[in-house]
Design a protein around this motif. Sequence first.
Motif, PDB file in Angstrom:
ATOM      1  N   GLN A 141       0.827  -1.210   0.000  1.00 23.37           N
ATOM      2  CA  GLN A 141       0.000   0.000   0.000  1.00 23.37           C
ATOM      3  C   GLN A 141       0.860   1.258   0.000  1.00 23.37           C
ATOM      4  N   HIS A 142       2.080   1.124   0.510  1.00 28.57           N
ATOM      5  CA  HIS A 142       2.968   2.298   0.592  1.00 28.57           C
ATOM      6  C   HIS A 142       3.594   2.651  -0.757  1.00 28.57           C
ATOM      7  N   TYR A 143       3.935   1.633  -1.558  1.00 28.35           N
ATOM      8  CA  TYR A 143       4.751   1.896  -2.746  1.00 28.35           C
ATOM      9  C   TYR A 143       4.085   1.542  -4.080  1.00 28.35           C
ATOM     10  N   TYR A 144       2.920   0.943  -4.057  1.00 31.40           N
ATOM     11  CA  TYR A 144       2.363   0.419  -5.309  1.00 31.40           C
ATOM     12  C   TYR A 144       2.158   1.503  -6.370  1.00 31.40           C
ATOM     13  N   GLN A 145       2.536   1.169  -7.604  1.00 29.74           N
ATOM     14  CA  GLN A 145       2.291   2.033  -8.761  1.00 29.74           C
ATOM     15  C   GLN A 145       1.634   1.196  -9.856  1.00 29.74           C
ATOM     16  N   ALA A 146       0.740   1.824 -10.615  1.00 27.92           N
ATOM     17  CA  ALA A 146       0.062   1.109 -11.706  1.00 27.92           C
ATOM     18  C   ALA A 146       0.934   1.147 -12.953  1.00 27.92           C
ATOM     19  N   LYS A 147       2.092   0.506 -12.878  1.00 26.07           N
ATOM     20  CA  LYS A 147       3.094   0.586 -13.948  1.00 26.07           C
ATOM     21  C   LYS A 147       2.565   0.086 -15.287  1.00 26.07           C
ATOM     22  N   ALA A 148       1.817  -1.015 -15.275  1.00 27.83           N
ATOM     23  CA  ALA A 148       1.343  -1.594 -16.533  1.00 27.83           C
ATOM     24  C   ALA A 148       0.414  -0.633 -17.276  1.00 27.83           C
ATOM     25  N   ARG A 149      -0.245   0.265 -16.537  1.00 25.53           N
ATOM     26  CA  ARG A 149      -1.141   1.235 -17.147  1.00 25.53           C
ATOM     27  C   ARG A 149      -0.438   2.536 -17.511  1.00 25.53           C
ATOM     28  N   THR A 150       0.587   2.880 -16.762  1.00 28.05           N
ATOM     29  CA  THR A 150       1.170   4.217 -16.914  1.00 28.05           C
ATOM     30  C   THR A 150       2.495   4.245 -17.668  1.00 28.05           C
ATOM     31  N   SER A 151       3.172   3.109 -17.780  1.00 23.24           N
ATOM     32  CA  SER A 151       4.492   3.095 -18.423  1.00 23.24           C
ATOM     33  C   SER A 151       4.432   2.420 -19.789  1.00 23.24           C
ATOM     34  N   GLU A 152       5.163   2.989 -20.745  1.00 26.94           N
ATOM     35  CA  GLU A 152       5.286   2.372 -22.071  1.00 26.94           C
ATOM     36  C   GLU A 152       6.622   1.635 -22.195  1.00 26.94           C
ATOM     37  N   ASN A 153       7.400   1.639 -21.130  1.00 18.49           N
ATOM     38  CA  ASN A 153       8.692   0.971 -21.136  1.00 18.49           C
ATOM     39  C   ASN A 153       8.533  -0.436 -20.565  1.00 18.49           C
ATOM     40  N   VAL A 154       8.639  -1.437 -21.401  1.00 21.77           N
ATOM     41  CA  VAL A 154       8.414  -2.820 -20.977  1.00 21.77           C
ATOM     42  C   VAL A 154       9.370  -3.225 -19.854  1.00 21.77           C
ATOM     43  N   LYS A 155      10.630  -2.829 -19.970  1.00 22.16           N
ATOM     44  CA  LYS A 155      11.624  -3.186 -18.942  1.00 22.16           C
ATOM     45  C   LYS A 155      11.192  -2.649 -17.573  1.00 22.16           C
TER      46      LYS A 155
END
Length: 306
Positions: A141-155
């Motif tokens: 809950q402290h660090y989660y980011q919705a990376k799959a939705r917000t980032s276009e960088n696969v790595k």
Amino acid sequence: MRFSQQRISLLVFFLVSFTLNLKADNDCLRCHANQTHTIYNDWTERNEKRLMNPYFILDSLRMKAGVHGSFACTDCHSSDYETYPHKGELKLEPLSTCVDCHGGDENFADYKFELIEEEFKKSTHAKALGEQFTCSKCHSQHYYQAKARTSENVKDIVKFSNDMCMSCHDNTPRYQLMSDSVNPKLVETHNWLPNQKLHFESVRCIECHTHVKDSLMISHNILPKEEALKLCVNCHTANSHLNASLYKYKNIQARATKGKLGVILSNKSYVIGAYQNEILNLLSILIFMAVIAGVIIHSFFRIIKK
């Protein structure tokens, strides 16, 4: 004039709330963002500095970058934590799950939390551990980011996702909070996988260890290890399994606008066999046939000349 006064009142309310939240968070992080904390010892009647439990030390920068970065600590934790030193029984406070806060909320309908919960209940984690295994075991809950939705960088997406898995499966103390068995050695259990290091860096664990569901951004039905994908052709083909998992939504949109070559260059990620183009395939065949024809014609005229 009245409308302006209402707007000013709302603005003052939000500013006061934000200031109070900021102060409360700073009070918490005065201890929880440092290696040590100070406590008054009633026995010795003096302030003493103690080492902070490393599992309770928070990275304030990562917190602010997370999806809950604007929240006050007591939005999730009991207001009793405002009293210091904290009462010992507060450690037993049950934490809210994602559905407790986001379930049934139209503002978060696109995230499909209820469907995620249904899928998760089918997973090997839920079946083995039941209610002990909550969202926070994977999603901090402290660090989660919705990376799959917000980032276009696969790595970037891959690293963030795999770090969640590794935080338990490559961390014996955390693993044994959930299991009495010895934490499996990932390198040994994946010794069948060619170019193991490259795979770990280029694809998410869930690519092979989940059942993909088209209606969800990320599948939460974690499969038993016996059902994990092990066939190279699942990913290394034109109809790649990755198109339905790692490259969906944001990255699929990028593929449509930038083209496959553009995505390869921008994502810094390439999967052999997955990036195929019919025109390029046909062109490569024609070039190959032209080279063969050239070699045959050249050989024919050399023979005639001799």
